[in-house]
Design an enzyme around this catalytic site. Sequence first.
Site, PDB file in Angstrom:
ATOM      1  N   LYS A  52       0.484   4.332   5.294  1.00 25.48           N
ATOM      2  CA  LYS A  52       0.304   4.831   3.925  1.00 25.48           C
ATOM      3  C   LYS A  52      -1.182   4.838   3.545  1.00 25.48           C
ATOM      4  O   LYS A  52      -1.685   5.799   2.959  1.00 25.48           O
ATOM      5  CB  LYS A  52       1.123   3.972   2.942  1.00 25.48           C
ATOM      6  CG  LYS A  52       2.616   4.215   3.076  1.00 25.48           C
ATOM      7  CD  LYS A  52       3.465   3.168   2.373  1.00 25.48           C
ATOM      8  CE  LYS A  52       4.944   3.360   2.725  1.00 25.48           C
ATOM      9  NZ  LYS A  52       5.833   2.318   2.200  1.00 25.48           N
ATOM     10  N   GLN A  96       5.610  -3.311  -0.740  1.00 27.32           N
ATOM     11  CA  GLN A  96       6.317  -3.009   0.507  1.00 27.32           C
ATOM     12  C   GLN A  96       7.529  -3.926   0.658  1.00 27.32           C
ATOM     13  O   GLN A  96       7.404  -5.142   0.605  1.00 27.32           O
ATOM     14  CB  GLN A  96       5.355  -3.171   1.704  1.00 27.32           C
ATOM     15  CG  GLN A  96       5.943  -2.743   3.032  1.00 27.32           C
ATOM     16  CD  GLN A  96       6.282  -1.257   3.091  1.00 27.32           C
ATOM     17  OE1 GLN A  96       5.514  -0.410   2.658  1.00 27.32           O
ATOM     18  NE2 GLN A  96       7.457  -0.925   3.607  1.00 27.32           N
ATOM     19  N   ASP A 119       6.916   4.741  -5.854  1.00 21.05           N
ATOM     20  CA  ASP A 119       8.024   4.633  -4.900  1.00 21.05           C
ATOM     21  C   ASP A 119       9.336   5.065  -5.546  1.00 21.05           C
ATOM     22  O   ASP A 119      10.337   5.278  -4.855  1.00 21.05           O
ATOM     23  CB  ASP A 119       8.162   3.176  -4.410  1.00 21.05           C
ATOM     24  CG  ASP A 119       7.681   3.008  -2.977  1.00 21.05           C
ATOM     25  OD1 ASP A 119       7.569   4.020  -2.257  1.00 21.05           O
ATOM     26  OD2 ASP A 119       7.428   1.843  -2.576  1.00 21.05           O
TER      27      ASP A 119
END
Length: 290
Positions: A52, A96, A119
Amino acid sequence: MKILDGKVVSQAVKDDLKASTVAWKEKGGKTPHLAAILVGSDGASETYVASKIKNCEEVGFKSTLLRFEAGIEEQELIAAIEQLNNDADVDGILVQLPLPKHFNEEKVINLIDPEKDVDGFHPISLGRLVQGLPTFVSATPYGIMLLLKHYNIETAGKHAVVIGRSNIVGRPMSILLSQNTNPGNCTVTLCHSKTQNLKDLCLQADIIVAALGKVSFLTADMVKENAVVIDVGITRVADATKKSGFAIKGDVDFENVAPKCSYITPVPGGVGLMTIAALLTNTFAACTRK
Ligand code: NAD
């Protein structure tokens, strides 16, 4: 059979984003900034976060990685999220997953400012998606929609079977495919671990999205001719022939299913790359819509 090529499409999305970022900055806009939080040192999570960050660089975004030891107190993580929420330079925040076991993931995700929830995991983001309102769509299903759109896959009126009902993949996928949009307008069947006649349902499907995390679960006898098959699964399987010591496997028995399909995504090289492209798209939106 045609491959839905995540490599090609994610690159196209990133090229667009790179050009849009240059144009945005020329007009005086700030550099889009994604902040990622990684707790512990899980191998797969390390790889995802590194990718990412690398992709942010590729499209001209700024990125920040905050790393914490697996054993940190919850309060320390909460403080870090609050600091990022209050930092006007940070446009997008991701934590994460999975977090180490002593954390309540739901509580942590709920702390992220929904305006920075790139997200799309926050209940407000998911709630807005259910209502068809503009929102940050969870990156994996969003990436799949971008892939379907790129290849002009006909979805209206089709029967889509989604296998897996997680809040980050299966459930938002089922909602997106059922919306009055293009792609969309499918009749959707959402299957899960308690579904009894899964094979029969899959055999009726024009589109199958396999998102359950079981290697080669979807076999050729479950797929009708000319179906579109999307493989979300990512499982690491020990493989001594690989330098890394493992191979990445999907939820679809690709070798035997592919010949029956009109379109299919490979693993790797399919949905995973699209997930990152969608995350970057959300980050750009978070920056520019302010
Ligand atoms: P999850 O474990 O949260 O959910 C799995 C779902 O599968 C559950 O809803 C469960 O009911 C269902 N399921 C389990 N066994 C089943 C069975 N036998 N029949 C029918 N349904 C069954 O998983 P998740 O987070 O949604 O991830 C699913 C897979 O996708 C994993 O392999 C994960 O690594 C992968 N993933 C990939 C990406 C990507 O970018 N490609 C992103 C997220 C997740």
